[in-house]
Design a protein around this motif. Structure first.
Motif, mmCIF file in Angstrom:
data_model
loop_
_atom_site.group_PDB
_atom_site.id
_atom_site.type_symbol
_atom_site.label_atom_id
_atom_site.label_comp_id
_atom_site.label_asym_id
_atom_site.label_seq_id
_atom_site.Cartn_x
_atom_site.Cartn_y
_atom_site.Cartn_z
ATOM 1 N N ALA A 76 -13.742 4.935 0.290
ATOM 2 C CA ALA A 76 -14.831 5.397 -0.584
ATOM 3 C C ALA A 76 -14.301 5.874 -1.931
ATOM 4 O O ALA A 76 -14.946 5.681 -2.966
ATOM 5 C CB ALA A 76 -15.616 6.515 0.105
ATOM 6 N N ALA A 77 -13.122 6.476 -1.934
ATOM 7 C CA ALA A 77 -12.518 6.971 -3.175
ATOM 8 C C ALA A 77 -11.695 5.887 -3.878
ATOM 9 O O ALA A 77 -11.165 6.131 -4.967
ATOM 10 C CB ALA A 77 -11.628 8.178 -2.870
ATOM 11 N N ASP A 78 -11.575 4.712 -3.273
ATOM 12 C CA ASP A 78 -10.794 3.601 -3.807
ATOM 13 C C ASP A 78 -9.318 3.961 -3.932
ATOM 14 O O ASP A 78 -8.642 3.588 -4.889
ATOM 15 C CB ASP A 78 -11.365 3.146 -5.158
ATOM 16 C CG ASP A 78 -11.261 1.648 -5.360
ATOM 17 O OD1 ASP A 78 -10.936 0.922 -4.395
ATOM 18 O OD2 ASP A 78 -11.497 1.188 -6.493
ATOM 19 N N THR A 79 -8.810 4.675 -2.904
ATOM 20 C CA THR A 79 -7.404 5.096 -2.909
ATOM 21 C C THR A 79 -6.623 4.562 -1.704
ATOM 22 O O THR A 79 -5.459 4.921 -1.525
ATOM 23 C CB THR A 79 -7.288 6.634 -2.941
ATOM 24 O OG1 THR A 79 -7.948 7.172 -1.789
ATOM 25 C CG2 THR A 79 -7.893 7.210 -4.209
ATOM 26 N N ALA A 86 0.127 0.214 -5.367
ATOM 27 C CA ALA A 86 -0.330 0.400 -3.995
ATOM 28 C C ALA A 86 0.882 0.303 -3.076
ATOM 29 O O ALA A 86 1.914 -0.251 -3.448
ATOM 30 C CB ALA A 86 -1.368 -0.656 -3.612
ATOM 31 N N GLU A 87 0.720 0.848 -1.877
ATOM 32 C CA GLU A 87 1.745 0.718 -0.840
ATOM 33 C C GLU A 87 1.101 0.128 0.402
ATOM 34 O O GLU A 87 0.140 0.684 0.937
ATOM 35 C CB GLU A 87 2.373 2.066 -0.500
ATOM 36 C CG GLU A 87 3.422 1.972 0.580
ATOM 37 C CD GLU A 87 3.911 3.315 1.076
ATOM 38 O OE1 GLU A 87 4.519 3.329 2.161
ATOM 39 O OE2 GLU A 87 3.683 4.338 0.414
ATOM 40 N N GLU A 129 -8.705 -8.415 -7.023
ATOM 41 C CA GLU A 129 -9.991 -7.713 -7.110
ATOM 42 C C GLU A 129 -9.874 -6.310 -7.695
ATOM 43 O O GLU A 129 -10.773 -5.845 -8.386
ATOM 44 C CB GLU A 129 -10.656 -7.636 -5.734
ATOM 45 C CG GLU A 129 -10.940 -8.978 -5.108
ATOM 46 C CD GLU A 129 -11.954 -9.800 -5.895
ATOM 47 O OE1 GLU A 129 -12.883 -9.213 -6.490
ATOM 48 O OE2 GLU A 129 -11.794 -11.033 -5.924
ATOM 49 N N ARG A 130 -8.775 -5.623 -7.389
ATOM 50 C CA ARG A 130 -8.643 -4.229 -7.824
ATOM 51 C C ARG A 130 -7.659 -4.061 -8.975
ATOM 52 O O ARG A 130 -7.479 -2.974 -9.474
ATOM 53 C CB ARG A 130 -8.238 -3.333 -6.637
ATOM 54 C CG ARG A 130 -9.213 -3.379 -5.468
ATOM 55 C CD ARG A 130 -10.684 -3.099 -5.847
ATOM 56 N NE ARG A 130 -10.800 -1.795 -6.463
ATOM 57 C CZ ARG A 130 -11.440 -1.569 -7.620
ATOM 58 N NH1 ARG A 130 -12.025 -2.546 -8.267
ATOM 59 N NH2 ARG A 130 -11.487 -0.362 -8.110
ATOM 60 N N GLY A 131 -6.998 -5.113 -9.385
ATOM 61 C CA GLY A 131 -6.117 -5.046 -10.543
ATOM 62 C C GLY A 131 -4.789 -4.360 -10.315
ATOM 63 O O GLY A 131 -4.137 -3.903 -11.263
ATOM 64 N N ARG A 180 -1.711 2.193 2.320
ATOM 65 C CA ARG A 180 -1.530 3.632 2.585
ATOM 66 C C ARG A 180 -1.986 4.457 1.405
ATOM 67 O O ARG A 180 -2.540 5.533 1.558
ATOM 68 C CB ARG A 180 -0.058 3.945 2.858
ATOM 69 C CG ARG A 180 0.383 3.618 4.237
ATOM 70 C CD ARG A 180 1.728 4.225 4.539
ATOM 71 N NE ARG A 180 1.708 5.651 4.272
ATOM 72 C CZ ARG A 180 2.764 6.356 3.872
ATOM 73 N NH1 ARG A 180 3.931 5.771 3.674
ATOM 74 N NH2 ARG A 180 2.671 7.638 3.662
ATOM 75 N N ARG A 181 -1.673 3.956 0.249
ATOM 76 C CA ARG A 181 -2.120 4.607 -0.977
ATOM 77 C C ARG A 181 -2.411 3.524 -1.995
ATOM 78 O O ARG A 181 -1.835 2.435 -1.945
ATOM 79 C CB ARG A 181 -1.076 5.589 -1.496
ATOM 80 C CG ARG A 181 0.238 4.960 -1.817
ATOM 81 C CD ARG A 181 1.249 5.885 -2.471
ATOM 82 N NE ARG A 181 2.482 5.174 -2.704
ATOM 83 C CZ ARG A 181 2.662 4.287 -3.675
ATOM 84 N NH1 ARG A 181 1.690 4.031 -4.511
ATOM 85 N NH2 ARG A 181 3.816 3.665 -3.810
#
Length: 191
Positions: free
Chosen positions: A63-66, A94-95, A124-126, A85-86
């Motif tokens: 939901a937080a896009d994290t 990202a990991e 999609e998320r760059g 994971r993040r």
């Protein structure tokens, strides 16, 4: 619920949500010893409440896009998962991570699932950089990193205390331009 096919063997990538805590716990129980060789997840997921809390944490990350969690299903049965994971969209990093039950190992499921998840993160998320951290003793995880076209960046010597023993951690990564170039190369027809 949606599913993304991972091939002709009935493998699919699907979302995992808190309402699936019973199934997730059963999956962890089936693979507890195998998964726990290199992954602390079985020490965290010990009962229905902890299973639900873990999935809720990822629902909150989603939901937080994290972050994200996606289940790997083989002919309908949950057999593993891939995660971000993040995810830091301000830094565009990202990991990624993964695990499987022993009965599902050796079928290429993690590699196929990670390709879908990493492609989503990049396209999609760059995300510009995807990291992969694993124990130097985890040969299957290192093999996945290689198959994903990642570069080994270094080893953090005895940086990870796990079940009373210190382990070296390897850091692998792939950058968005490398990811896209590999996709273009794979899509070219063989002469």
């Amino acid at each position: 619920m949606y599913a993304i096919s991972l091939g002709d063997d009935g493998a699919e990538l699907c979302p995992l949500e808190p309402w699936q805590a019973d199934e997730f716990l059963a999956h962890i129980d089936r693979g507890r010893e195998f998964i726990g060789r290199h992954n602390g997840l079985p020490d965290i997921i010990t009962d229905l409440a902890s299973s639900r809390a873990y999935l809720q944490a990822y629902a909150d990350k989603s939901a937080a896009d994290t972050g994200r969690i996606c289940g790997i299903r083989l002919r309908g049965e949950l057999v593993g998962a891939v995660i971000l994971r993040r995810m830091d969209l301000a830094q565009r990093t990202a990991e990624a991570g993964c695990w499987l039950e022993p009965a599902a190992a050796g079928k290429g499921l993690v590699t196929r699932a990670c390709r879908v998840l990493i492609d989503w993160a990049v396209e999609e998320r760059g995300v510009h950089r995807v990291d992969w951290w694993c124990s130097s003793g985890n040969a299957p995880s290192i093999a996945v990193a290689r198959r994903l076209g990642m570069t080994r960046e270094g080893v953090l010597r005895e940086s990870y205390l796990y079940r009373g023993q210190r382990h070296d951690e390897e850091i692998w990564s792939v950058l968005a331009p490398e990811w896209r170039a590999a996709k273009r190369s794979a899509a070219r027809p063989v002469p």
